[in-house]
Motif scaffolding. Structure first.
Motif, PDB file in Angstrom:
ATOM      1  N   TRP A 184       0.890  -1.180   0.023  1.00 30.40           N
ATOM      2  CA  TRP A 184       0.240   0.021  -0.063  1.00 30.40           C
ATOM      3  C   TRP A 184       0.940   1.367   0.049  1.00 30.40           C
ATOM      4  O   TRP A 184       0.264   2.367  -0.085  1.00 30.40           O
ATOM      5  CB  TRP A 184      -0.988   0.051   1.147  1.00 30.40           C
ATOM      6  N   GLY A 185       2.063   1.264  -0.127  1.00 32.64           N
ATOM      7  CA  GLY A 185       2.728   2.267   0.029  1.00 32.64           C
ATOM      8  C   GLY A 185       3.017   3.121   1.365  1.00 32.64           C
ATOM      9  O   GLY A 185       2.663   2.227   2.343  1.00 32.64           O
ATOM     10  N   ASP A 186       2.747   4.277   1.549  1.00 29.17           N
ATOM     11  CA  ASP A 186       2.503   4.840   2.754  1.00 29.17           C
ATOM     12  C   ASP A 186       0.990   5.640   2.635  1.00 29.17           C
ATOM     13  O   ASP A 186       0.763   6.687   2.128  1.00 29.17           O
ATOM     14  CB  ASP A 186       3.277   6.129   3.085  1.00 29.17           C
ATOM     15  N   PRO A 187      -0.090   4.893   3.228  1.00 29.92           N
ATOM     16  CA  PRO A 187      -1.118   5.399   3.055  1.00 29.92           C
ATOM     17  C   PRO A 187      -1.847   6.547   3.889  1.00 29.92           C
ATOM     18  O   PRO A 187      -0.967   6.708   5.120  1.00 29.92           O
ATOM     19  CB  PRO A 187      -2.402   4.194   3.694  1.00 29.92           C
ATOM     20  N   ILE A 188      -2.544   7.487   3.547  1.00 29.03           N
ATOM     21  CA  ILE A 188      -2.859   8.638   4.539  1.00 29.03           C
ATOM     22  C   ILE A 188      -3.777   8.161   5.542  1.00 29.03           C
ATOM     23  O   ILE A 188      -4.521   7.367   5.548  1.00 29.03           O
ATOM     24  CB  ILE A 188      -3.607   9.634   3.491  1.00 29.03           C
ATOM     25  N   LEU A 189      -3.416   8.953   6.753  1.00 28.79           N
ATOM     26  CA  LEU A 189      -4.195   8.649   8.229  1.00 28.79           C
ATOM     27  C   LEU A 189      -4.903   9.947   8.329  1.00 28.79           C
ATOM     28  O   LEU A 189      -5.898   9.617   9.233  1.00 28.79           O
ATOM     29  CB  LEU A 189      -2.953   8.496   9.118  1.00 28.79           C
ATOM     30  N   TYR A 221     -10.912  -6.677   1.244  1.00 28.96           N
ATOM     31  CA  TYR A 221      -9.853  -7.924   1.766  1.00 28.96           C
ATOM     32  C   TYR A 221      -8.509  -7.261   1.852  1.00 28.96           C
ATOM     33  O   TYR A 221      -8.038  -7.478   2.953  1.00 28.96           O
ATOM     34  CB  TYR A 221     -10.123  -8.847   0.690  1.00 28.96           C
ATOM     35  N   ARG A 222      -8.064  -6.598   0.972  1.00 27.71           N
ATOM     36  CA  ARG A 222      -6.588  -6.246   0.855  1.00 27.71           C
ATOM     37  C   ARG A 222      -6.627  -5.054   1.752  1.00 27.71           C
ATOM     38  O   ARG A 222      -5.115  -4.875   2.529  1.00 27.71           O
ATOM     39  CB  ARG A 222      -6.195  -5.741  -0.406  1.00 27.71           C
ATOM     40  N   ALA A 223      -7.409  -4.213   2.317  1.00 30.35           N
ATOM     41  CA  ALA A 223      -7.415  -3.206   3.080  1.00 30.35           C
ATOM     42  C   ALA A 223      -6.800  -3.696   4.692  1.00 30.35           C
ATOM     43  O   ALA A 223      -6.257  -2.959   5.430  1.00 30.35           O
ATOM     44  CB  ALA A 223      -8.719  -2.204   3.362  1.00 30.35           C
TER      45      ALA A 223
END
Length: 301
Positions: A184-189, A221-223
């Motif tokens: 996912w790289g660096d997801p936004i929080l 699912y992948r989340a």
């Protein structure tokens, strides 16, 4: 063993459709079959898209389907302090960084890289990764930055992660799935218009509500890769997950809230009954499997 806790957690940013009906009915039926609680949560942290009229419509649709829930409705927007506390904990560990890359700048970076023959990485949802932490890129002066998770740094502290899955490609079979947050790289929080992203809010709220089983569509699912990493770094328990198949339209596309022809309110307006909706999602056959599936979920540890 603690009492099982299930939840249905739609976002009030549009009308519920047949896919939501399947999730809600599955959650409710499994909760009751397991002798557990069924909670309703409204994921309304995005003030630009979530509206009171959509919330009222969700409650009306669920009541029309004959579903009830335990306790009060939880609204994420009323618990932002809990989300901020979780974000602060990650920041204190050095796992959060500001990112001001614009969509336009990112699109240009991707195009330039691919024109040079260098594939740009994309996450499982198809969105391009942002440039790595510390890389130079175009910004918008004066704009508040988005806050991203430094996935590599978080993984260095967490190590390998997995989750218990009872749905997915082999529904009704409990197994451990290896999580891959790096995909996912660096997801936004968090960002200016959303004080808490879906990824952060969902893990905080599931833990706060004592959710033991998450039943949701296969599109998420992948989340779970990201959710397991956040749960680990925040010291939160991991629920058992069951990702069910999606309801698709006649062209094979997954349903969206913009697809008015499958919206529950539109079906009701055309004279459909709750039994008609159940027939459209093949609920009688699914309901027959609830006793077996509930045993799998109860025993999955």
């Amino acid at each position: 063993m603690p009492q099982p806790v299930f939840r249905f957690a739609p976002s009030p940013n549009g009308a519920l459709h047949l896919g939501h009906a399947l999730s809600a009915l599955l959650d409710h039926a499994l909760a009751r079959a397991c002798g557990g609680r069924f909670l309703l949560r409204l994921e309304d942290v995005d003030p630009t898209r979530c509206r009171p009229e959509f919330e009222r419509a969700i409650l009306d649709d669920l009541a029309w389907l004959g579903l009830d829930w335990d306790g009060e409705v939880r609204r994420q927007s009323e618990h932002l302090a809990e989300h901020r506390a979780a974000l602060a904990r990650l920041e204190a560990e050095g796992l959060v960084y500001p990112s001001r890359v614009t969509r336009g700048a990112l699109k240009a970076l991707v195009a330039a890289a691919e024109a040079a023959g260098t594939p740009w990485p994309h996450d499982p949802d198809g969105a391009p990764w942002p440039p790595p932490r510390g890389a130079p890129f175009a910004t918008v002066d004066g704009e508040p930055p988005a806050l991203r998770l430094d996935t590599a740094a978080a993984l260095a502290r967490s190590g390998p992660l997995d989750w218990i899955e009872t749905g997915g490609e082999t529904p009704g079979v409990a197994r451990r799935v290896t999580a891959d947050p790096a995909a996912w790289g660096d997801p936004i929080l968090a960002r200016k218009e959303m004080p808490s992203s879906y990824h952060l809010a969902v893990v905080v709220d599931d833990a706060a509500q004592g959710v033991t089983h998450v039943v949701r569509g296969a599109d998420l699912y992948r989340a779970t890769d990201v959710h397991r990493l956040l749960q680990d770094r925040l010291g939160l328990p991991a629920p058992i997950y069951h990702h069910h198949e999606l309801i698709r339209d006649g062209q094979g596309r997954k349903l969206s809230k913009s697809a008015s022809d499958t919206a529950l309110a539109a079906l009701r307006a055309d004279g459909a009954t709750p039994d008609d909706v159940r027939a459209l999602i093949d609920w009688p056959a699914r309901e027959a499997d609830i006793p077996r599936l509930s045993r799998v979920l109860r025993d999955a540890r």
